[in-house]
Every structure is written in C-alpha cells, then in structure tokens.
Design an enzyme around this catalytic site. Structure first.
Site, PDB file in Angstrom:
ATOM      1  N   TYR A   1      -4.685 -11.635  -1.471  1.00 18.62           N
ATOM      2  CA  TYR A   1      -4.960  -9.373  -1.578  1.00 18.62           C
ATOM      3  C   TYR A   1      -4.420  -8.697  -2.644  1.00 18.62           C
ATOM      4  CZ  TYR A   1      -4.371  -4.882  -0.076  1.00 18.62           C
ATOM      5  OH  TYR A   1      -4.173  -3.510   0.223  1.00 18.62           O
TER       6      TYR A   1
ATOM      7  N   GLY B   1     -15.363   0.403   8.021  1.00 14.85           N
ATOM      8  CA  GLY B   1     -14.183   0.557   8.137  1.00 14.85           C
ATOM      9  C   GLY B   1     -13.838   1.681   8.623  1.00 14.85           C
TER      10      GLY B   1
ATOM     11  N   GLN C   1      -6.899   2.041   9.680  1.00 12.48           N
ATOM     12  CA  GLN C   1      -5.457   3.121   9.835  1.00 12.48           C
ATOM     13  C   GLN C   1      -6.109   3.803   8.788  1.00 12.48           C
ATOM     14  OE1 GLN C   1      -2.208   1.840   6.725  1.00 12.48           O
ATOM     15  NE2 GLN C   1      -1.813   3.169   7.505  1.00 12.48           N
TER      16      GLN C   1
HETATM   17  N1  SER Z   1      -0.327  -1.871   2.724  1.00 15.66           N
HETATM   18  C1  SER Z   1      -0.725  -2.456   2.127  1.00 15.66           C
HETATM   19  C2  SER Z   1      -0.330  -3.803   2.743  1.00 15.66           C
HETATM   20  O1  SER Z   1       1.015  -4.100   2.593  1.00 15.66           O
HETATM   21  C3  SER Z   1      -0.617  -2.559   0.627  1.00 15.66           C
HETATM   22  O2  SER Z   1      -2.169  -1.820  -0.027  1.00 15.66           O
HETATM   23  O3  SER Z   1      -0.301  -4.871   1.913  1.00 15.66           O
END
Ligand code: SER
Length: 317
Positions: free
Chosen positions: A141, A10, A14
């Site tokens: 997630y 990856g 970011q």
């Molecule tokens: N920055 C991530 C998100 O907003 C959180 O880990 O999904």
C-alpha cells in the site's frame, strides 16, 4: 452557483461517504456524482456503479456528467494489502492511471488523490517526520502511495494537470468505518467503549501514530482543493498532521467519559506496519502554503466521538 461537476470514486468508503455530504453542501447536490464498486450503500440522487479498473466506463461517466473535478479515493489499505500484495498493486496503480488518463483526455480540471503516512518507512526521523524525509515504505500500500505521488507530480509537470494530495494520518470519525487499515483501531475503540464492551486492541499500548479527526480531514481536503494553484509548492503530496496518540492514551481519554472502559492488548501483524510509520508529522509546508490548521486534539475528538456514537447507537435501539 458553482459550475464544477465533481466525481467521487470510492464514495461508499470511510472518507468518501463523509466527503460526499461536504461536497454536496459546498457545490450543490446536483453537482456531485458518487461512484463505487458497491451498490446499495448510497441513497445519493446521483450514483453510478463503477469499478475504477474499467477505464471505458469511467470515461463514459466523466463525459455523461461533464465532470470537472475527480476525487479518487478507491484503494486497498495497508493491512489488507499485505494479504495479497500483487492484487493490491494491480488495483491501486491501474486505478490511479485510469483517473489520470481520463482527466488528461477529457480535460478534467482538478484531481484529488489521498496519499498516506504509509508512504514513509525505513530510515526516517519518527518524530515530526519532515515533508522531504526519505520514502522507503515497507507495505505494498505504501509503495503504491509513493509511486502514486510521483505520478501525480509527473502529470502536473508534463501535462499541467492540477493534481492535489495530502498524506493522511489515520482518520477517526463516527460517520463511517474504515476497512483494512492499520489505524482502524482508533475508530473501533470508540465503538466498543460506547457499547460498554472491552476492546481487544491489535496494536501494543505504546504505539504512537499520527491521527486526524474526520471533520478536520474533510475540511483540509476542501481547503486544499480551493487554494489558488499558484500557492501550492508541493505536487507530490503534502504532509498533514492532526494529533498523535497511543492506544493507551486513547483509552485514558475515553475513561474521562466512560470510567469503566477496559482495553486489552493483543498485537498482531499490524504492529509491524505501525512500527514502520511516523509517530508524528511536520506539516509546516501545508500550514504555510494553504493555511492548514487542525481544530481537534485527542480530548476534543474523544468528546465528539462519544457524543455522536451514543446518539447513533441510541437511534438503533
Ligand atoms: N489509515 C491507513 C491504513 O491504516 C493509512 O493510510 O492503512
């Protein structure tokens, strides 16, 4: 000269794109291999195209470069994940399993895997959320991060694999852009401000979330990976704090540099996700175990973001 050979999965994302530079500096350009599903974003000397779901290809790369450490950063984030929950699970979990298994089979010494504030959800104290708060995430997630944390600990206990992890807050940086997260507003807002545009914020004005400046996030990651194994008491994932702020406070901080900056609030589905997360984080265990200290607060970050983005956009003109 370090004998470590590091694989970043990856590497165009970011965190990955900035981490690549820091790792290359720390370990030597020849010792850091970038991989990503997307080609062409990297001018790194050592780039291998990799879909982390392709276990044989991952094993081939680990063997070819005699990899000793893996940073596994490839995942679908919170907001994007909600658009296709099962697809997200079927990328985030098997991706991690492939990394853990290749590490076990090929004797990779150390693994870094980021968890997230998204691991938290219902029934937590939202201020100074402790390390051992209950983990009942509301997004796929978040569920994949909690499961991931437990699998890290499992591989550590069962196979002695040296896995290390932090629960990242939202990461803000000028070097790269996030994709598909709930904390992405905190990067977008600076771009709009520097470009002289009004920002339509997808979270409500008073939504407080934990955030961290990219420089602190990268330094913390390297410090954790360099810490002696004997100092680490958490093998799921460490709480990590930088700062906490609301969109309204970010806008006020920006106005100290760009007085006519305007922001509007149009909360969307991401508001509900943000509301399920901590407002601030108790990270005293990371501080005690491996000396974690953030350097940037909101004001210092705003100043640094604006200076760098102004430079970047000036170069593009
Ligand atoms: N920055 C991530 C998100 O907003 C959180 O880990 O999904």
């Amino acid at each position: 000269m370090s004998k470590d050979k590091i694989l970043v999965i990856g590497a165009s994302g970011q965190i990955g794109s900035v981490l690549m530079q820091a790792l290359s500096k720390a370990y030597g350009l020849n010792n850091v291999i970038a991989t990503d599903i997307r080609e062409g974003l990297h001018d790194d000397l050592f780039f291998e195209k990799l879909n982390v779901l392709d276990a044989p290809r991952l094993a081939e790369i680990v063997e070819k470069h005699a990899i000793t450490q893996i940073y596994h950063l490839a995942a679908i984030l919170s907001a994007k994940g909600e658009e296709a929950p099962l697809k997200t699970w079927n990328i985030n979990m098997p991706g991690l399993f492939n990394v853990l298994e290749v590490a076990r089979e090929k004797g990779v010494a150390k693994i870094f895997f980021p968890s997230s504030i998204a691991a938290f959800g219902d029934d937590i104290p939202r201020q100074n959320t402790p390390q051992n708060a209950v983990l009942k995430p509301t997004t796929v997630y978040g569920i994949s991060k909690v499961a991931g944390e437990l699998w890290l600990q499992y591989y550590y206990r069962k196979y002695g694999l040296d896995v290390r992890s932090v629960r990242f807050p939202g990461i803000v940086g000028y070097q790269s852009e996030p994709g598909g997260g709930t904390t992405d507003y905190a990067v977008e807002i600076y771009h709009k401000a520097v470009l002289g545009s009004t920002y339509n914020c997808f979270l409500a004005a008073d939504t407080r979330l934990p955030m961290i400046y990219m420089e602190d996030a990268i330094r913390g990651t390297l410090e954790l990976m360099e810490a002696p194994a004997s100092a680490l008491t958490v093998r799921t994932s460490y709480n990590l704090a930088g700062m906490s702020f609301t969109p309204k406070e970010a806008a006020a901080s920006i106005r100290k540099h760009i007085p006519d900056f305007e922001i509007k609030y149009e909360p969307d589905a991401r508001q509900k996700i943000a509301a399920s997360w901590p407002e601030s984080i108790d990270d005293h265990i990371a501080r005690e175990d491996w000396g974690w200290r953030p350097k940037f607060d909101l004001e210092a970050m705003t100043q640094d973001m604006i200076v760098h983005l102004q430079e970047n956009y000036a170069v593009l003109q």
